[in-house]
Write a protein that holds these residues in place. Structure first.
Motif, PDB file in Angstrom:
ATOM      1  N   ARG A  64     -12.518  12.539  -4.917  1.00 46.92           N
ATOM      2  CA  ARG A  64     -11.374  13.092  -4.195  1.00 46.92           C
ATOM      3  C   ARG A  64     -10.116  12.380  -4.674  1.00 46.92           C
ATOM      4  NH1 ARG A  64     -11.754  11.192   1.984  1.00 46.92           N
ATOM      5  NH2 ARG A  64      -9.542  11.688   1.820  1.00 46.92           N
ATOM      6  N   LEU A  65      -9.059  13.170  -4.818  1.00 45.19           N
ATOM      7  CA  LEU A  65      -7.819  12.612  -5.348  1.00 45.19           C
ATOM      8  C   LEU A  65      -6.697  12.599  -4.323  1.00 45.19           C
ATOM      9  CD1 LEU A  65      -7.933  14.234  -8.897  1.00 45.19           C
ATOM     10  CD2 LEU A  65      -8.692  11.964  -8.197  1.00 45.19           C
ATOM     11  N   ASP A  66      -6.991  13.033  -3.103  1.00 47.27           N
ATOM     12  CA  ASP A  66      -5.982  12.935  -2.053  1.00 47.27           C
ATOM     13  C   ASP A  66      -6.003  11.517  -1.471  1.00 47.27           C
ATOM     14  OD1 ASP A  66      -8.550  13.471  -1.175  1.00 47.27           O
ATOM     15  OD2 ASP A  66      -7.864  14.109   0.789  1.00 47.27           O
ATOM     16  N   PRO A  67      -5.006  11.132  -0.709  1.00 48.98           N
ATOM     17  CA  PRO A  67      -4.956   9.758  -0.177  1.00 48.98           C
ATOM     18  C   PRO A  67      -6.175   9.413   0.665  1.00 48.98           C
ATOM     19  CG  PRO A  67      -2.826  10.831   0.059  1.00 48.98           C
ATOM     20  CD  PRO A  67      -3.758  11.897  -0.397  1.00 48.98           C
ATOM     21  N   ASP A  68      -6.695   8.218   0.486  1.00 46.60           N
ATOM     22  CA  ASP A  68      -7.822   7.728   1.275  1.00 46.60           C
ATOM     23  C   ASP A  68      -7.252   7.044   2.524  1.00 46.60           C
ATOM     24  OD1 ASP A  68     -10.008   6.440   2.369  1.00 46.60           O
ATOM     25  OD2 ASP A  68     -10.882   5.944   0.426  1.00 46.60           O
ATOM     26  N   VAL A  69      -7.125   7.825   3.589  1.00 48.37           N
ATOM     27  CA  VAL A  69      -6.468   7.332   4.799  1.00 48.37           C
ATOM     28  C   VAL A  69      -7.246   6.165   5.416  1.00 48.37           C
ATOM     29  CG1 VAL A  69      -5.717   7.957   7.116  1.00 48.37           C
ATOM     30  CG2 VAL A  69      -5.440   9.593   5.238  1.00 48.37           C
TER      31      VAL A  69
ATOM     32  N   TYR B   2       0.819  -1.221   0.000  1.00 39.71           N
ATOM     33  CA  TYR B   2       0.000   0.000   0.000  1.00 39.71           C
ATOM     34  C   TYR B   2       0.850   1.267   0.000  1.00 39.71           C
ATOM     35  CZ  TYR B   2      -2.992   3.784   1.540  1.00 39.71           C
ATOM     36  OH  TYR B   2      -3.641   4.995   1.620  1.00 39.71           O
ATOM     37  N   THR B   3       0.428   2.210  -0.839  1.00 38.42           N
ATOM     38  CA  THR B   3       1.039   3.534  -0.911  1.00 38.42           C
ATOM     39  C   THR B   3      -0.085   4.559  -0.914  1.00 38.42           C
ATOM     40  OG1 THR B   3       2.869   2.653  -2.236  1.00 38.42           O
ATOM     41  CG2 THR B   3       2.531   5.035  -2.302  1.00 38.42           C
ATOM     42  N   PRO B   4       0.040   5.670  -0.162  1.00 42.26           N
ATOM     43  CA  PRO B   4      -1.013   6.689  -0.215  1.00 42.26           C
ATOM     44  C   PRO B   4      -1.357   7.067  -1.663  1.00 42.26           C
ATOM     45  CG  PRO B   4       0.536   7.205   1.526  1.00 42.26           C
ATOM     46  CD  PRO B   4       1.105   6.015   0.787  1.00 42.26           C
ATOM     47  N   GLY B   5      -2.643   7.058  -1.951  1.00 43.89           N
ATOM     48  CA  GLY B   5      -3.105   7.270  -3.332  1.00 43.89           C
ATOM     49  C   GLY B   5      -3.728   6.005  -3.899  1.00 43.89           C
ATOM     50  N   ASP B   6      -3.453   4.866  -3.263  1.00 45.45           N
ATOM     51  CA  ASP B   6      -4.082   3.608  -3.672  1.00 45.45           C
ATOM     52  C   ASP B   6      -5.504   3.545  -3.128  1.00 45.45           C
ATOM     53  OD1 ASP B   6      -1.606   2.995  -4.654  1.00 45.45           O
ATOM     54  OD2 ASP B   6      -1.180   1.383  -3.220  1.00 45.45           O
ATOM     55  N   THR B   7      -6.400   2.949  -3.874  1.00 49.89           N
ATOM     56  CA  THR B   7      -7.740   2.671  -3.378  1.00 49.89           C
ATOM     57  C   THR B   7      -8.319   1.524  -4.196  1.00 49.89           C
ATOM     58  OG1 THR B   7      -9.894   3.661  -2.805  1.00 49.89           O
ATOM     59  CG2 THR B   7      -8.885   4.333  -4.876  1.00 49.89           C
ATOM     60  N   ASP B   8      -9.558   1.126  -3.880  1.00 46.06           N
ATOM     61  CA  ASP B   8     -10.119  -0.068  -4.514  1.00 46.06           C
ATOM     62  C   ASP B   8     -11.626   0.126  -4.684  1.00 46.06           C
ATOM     63  OD1 ASP B   8      -9.138  -3.240  -4.804  1.00 46.06           O
ATOM     64  OD2 ASP B   8     -11.299  -2.939  -4.552  1.00 46.06           O
ATOM     65  N   MET B   9     -12.156  -0.358  -5.796  1.00 43.12           N
ATOM     66  CA  MET B   9     -13.587  -0.201  -6.069  1.00 43.12           C
ATOM     67  C   MET B   9     -14.446  -0.911  -5.023  1.00 43.12           C
ATOM     68  SD  MET B   9     -14.103   1.494  -9.052  1.00 43.12           S
ATOM     69  CE  MET B   9     -15.276   0.820 -10.223  1.00 43.12           C
ATOM     70  N   SER B  10     -13.945  -1.984  -4.436  1.00 45.41           N
ATOM     71  CA  SER B  10     -14.737  -2.703  -3.446  1.00 45.41           C
ATOM     72  C   SER B  10     -14.905  -1.883  -2.167  1.00 45.41           C
ATOM     73  CB  SER B  10     -14.105  -4.053  -3.125  1.00 45.41           C
ATOM     74  OG  SER B  10     -12.772  -3.882  -2.717  1.00 45.41           O
ATOM     75  N   TRP B  11     -13.983  -0.972  -1.909  1.00 45.18           N
ATOM     76  CA  TRP B  11     -14.096  -0.088  -0.753  1.00 45.18           C
ATOM     77  C   TRP B  11     -15.251   0.888  -0.956  1.00 45.18           C
ATOM     78  CZ3 TRP B  11     -13.500   0.262   4.079  1.00 45.18           C
ATOM     79  CH2 TRP B  11     -13.315   1.466   4.755  1.00 45.18           C
ATOM     80  N   ALA B  12     -15.389   1.414  -2.175  1.00 43.41           N
ATOM     81  CA  ALA B  12     -16.526   2.291  -2.471  1.00 43.41           C
ATOM     82  C   ALA B  12     -17.851   1.539  -2.339  1.00 43.41           C
ATOM     83  CB  ALA B  12     -16.388   2.868  -3.881  1.00 43.41           C
ATOM     84  N   GLY B  13     -17.810   0.221  -2.563  1.00 45.79           N
ATOM     85  CA  GLY B  13     -19.028  -0.578  -2.398  1.00 45.79           C
ATOM     86  C   GLY B  13     -19.479  -0.683  -0.951  1.00 45.79           C
ATOM     87  N   CYS B  14     -18.600  -0.343  -0.010  1.00 45.88           N
ATOM     88  CA  CYS B  14     -18.937  -0.408   1.425  1.00 45.88           C
ATOM     89  C   CYS B  14     -19.490   0.902   1.959  1.00 45.88           C
ATOM     90  CB  CYS B  14     -17.689  -0.758   2.243  1.00 45.88           C
ATOM     91  SG  CYS B  14     -16.935  -2.339   1.869  1.00 45.88           S
ATOM     92  N   THR B  15     -19.434   1.964   1.191  1.00 41.03           N
ATOM     93  CA  THR B  15     -19.712   3.298   1.725  1.00 41.03           C
ATOM     94  C   THR B  15     -21.104   3.400   2.344  1.00 41.03           C
ATOM     95  OG1 THR B  15     -18.220   4.286   0.119  1.00 41.03           O
ATOM     96  CG2 THR B  15     -19.827   5.748   1.150  1.00 41.03           C
ATOM     97  N   LEU B  16     -22.142   2.977   1.620  1.00 43.51           N
ATOM     98  CA  LEU B  16     -23.502   3.098   2.158  1.00 43.51           C
ATOM     99  C   LEU B  16     -23.671   2.232   3.407  1.00 43.51           C
ATOM    100  CD1 LEU B  16     -25.593   3.135  -1.156  1.00 43.51           C
ATOM    101  CD2 LEU B  16     -24.910   5.076   0.270  1.00 43.51           C
ATOM    102  N   TRP B  17     -23.112   1.039   3.375  1.00 43.65           N
ATOM    103  CA  TRP B  17     -23.182   0.168   4.555  1.00 43.65           C
ATOM    104  C   TRP B  17     -22.514   0.839   5.756  1.00 43.65           C
ATOM    105  CZ3 TRP B  17     -25.310  -4.783   5.231  1.00 43.65           C
ATOM    106  CH2 TRP B  17     -25.870  -5.341   4.087  1.00 43.65           C
TER     107      TRP B  17
END
Length: 310
Positions: A288-293, A166-181
């Motif tokens: 958002r394009l900053d790191p997803d902490v 992992y490096t700041p700036g990485d993210t994953d589509m499955s994480w966005a799938g958790c947002t509403l939950w």
């Protein structure tokens, strides 16, 4: 308007794109970023482009679809390209690059001349992300690197590998799938009697990365044991948070677009909780394009074995 180019170069592609833009009336101004979409093959590229086109309505961008060179040892190195502007590309402009015969050995050299100047670059691997996105030759061009572990039916090794690198700036589509939950679960805890949660049970598809990410998020935030059981449906189905006064339950039955909120002493409530499409996930990731902490912490938790059995 669509134009096909064969045996071309990135410089020629850029020149043709300028010409097409003049003919169709499309302009580069107003594009807020360059989105590089790396697809697995010709069969999967259109589905990825559909999602990217939809996301461009919220985030006007230049889309560069890149297909990996599948025949690097072929006799002749060539680059073919497809350009779409105007009505064929909506508010975006689309470039599809198909290197062959070794032309894709250095993908950055093909992509750099086509990036919009002075705007962020985002790369989205629609299926097969590299183990270390930030060190990937294409990933090095981007401020934001989006993997898609949903595309893998054995997501735990994939998530652990992403966690390791992992490096700041990485993210994953499955994480966005958790947002509403995550939003509904947090709201359920933000109500009296504010009792501590003693344990959590997550029910979801064991072939879906979101099941593990939300379990890790709950284990990290609540510091309680989290158990996982399989569901026959797609993605998450049910989360139960156990407290002394009774269970808090968020339950979306397989195939339904709403979920049932169950809280002790309260009337059951139905809430909207549709399974999010790739387009909706991508829209969120581009907001958002900053790191997803938060994602970084959860991914680290997955890698450290915070969930039993993973």
């Amino acid at each position: 308007m669509i134009l096909h180019l064969s045996s071309t170069t990135s410089a020629d592609v850029a020149a043709e794109l300028d010409s097409l833009r003049d003919k169709s009336g499309s302009v580069a101004l107003g594009k807020v970023l360059t989105l590089i979409v790396v697809a697995r093959n010709n069969e999967s590229i259109e589905a990825a482009l559909d999602a990217a086109d939809g996301a461009s309505l919220s985030h006007p961008c230049r889309i560069i679809a890149y297909l990996p060179d599948r025949q690097p040892d072929a006799h002749e190195a060539t680059l073919s390209a497809e350009l779409r502007v105007g009505g064929e590309a909506g508010v975006s402009e689309v470039i599809i690059l198909r290197p062959e015969g070794g032309a894709g050995i250095e993908p950055a050299s093909l992509l750099l001349p086509l990036l919009l100047p002075d705007t962020p670059v985002v790369v989205w691997w629609s299926e097969d992300a590299p183990a270390n996105p930030a060190k990937d030759p294409i990933g090095q061009l981007a401020q934001r690197r989006i993997s898609n572990s949903i595309a893998n039916t054995n997501p735990v090794p994939v998530l652990k590998e992403l966690a390791k690198n992992y490096t700041p700036g990485d993210t994953d589509m499955s994480w966005a799938g958790c947002t509403l939950w995550r939003g509904y679960l947090a709201a359920m805890l933000d109500e009296p009697p504010y009792e501590p949660v003693e344990a959590v049970a997550v029910q979801g598809s064991l072939e879906h990365a979101s099941t593990y990410l939300i379990s890790a998020w709950l284990a990290l935030r609540l510091d309680v044991p989290v158990s996982i059981s399989n569901s026959e449906g797609y993605g998450l189905e049910k989360v139960t948070m156990k407290r002394a006064s009774g269970d808090l339950i968020l339950h979306r039955r397989v195939g339904e677009t709403t979920a049932l909120l169950q809280r002790p002493g309260r009337q059951d409530q139905r809430v909207n909780l549709e399974t999010r499409t790739q387009e909706h996930r991508l829209i969120e990731e581009l907001q958002r394009l900053d790191p997803d902490v938060a994602y970084g912490h959860v991914l680290e938790a997955v890698g450290s074995g915070v969930i039993d059995g993973c």
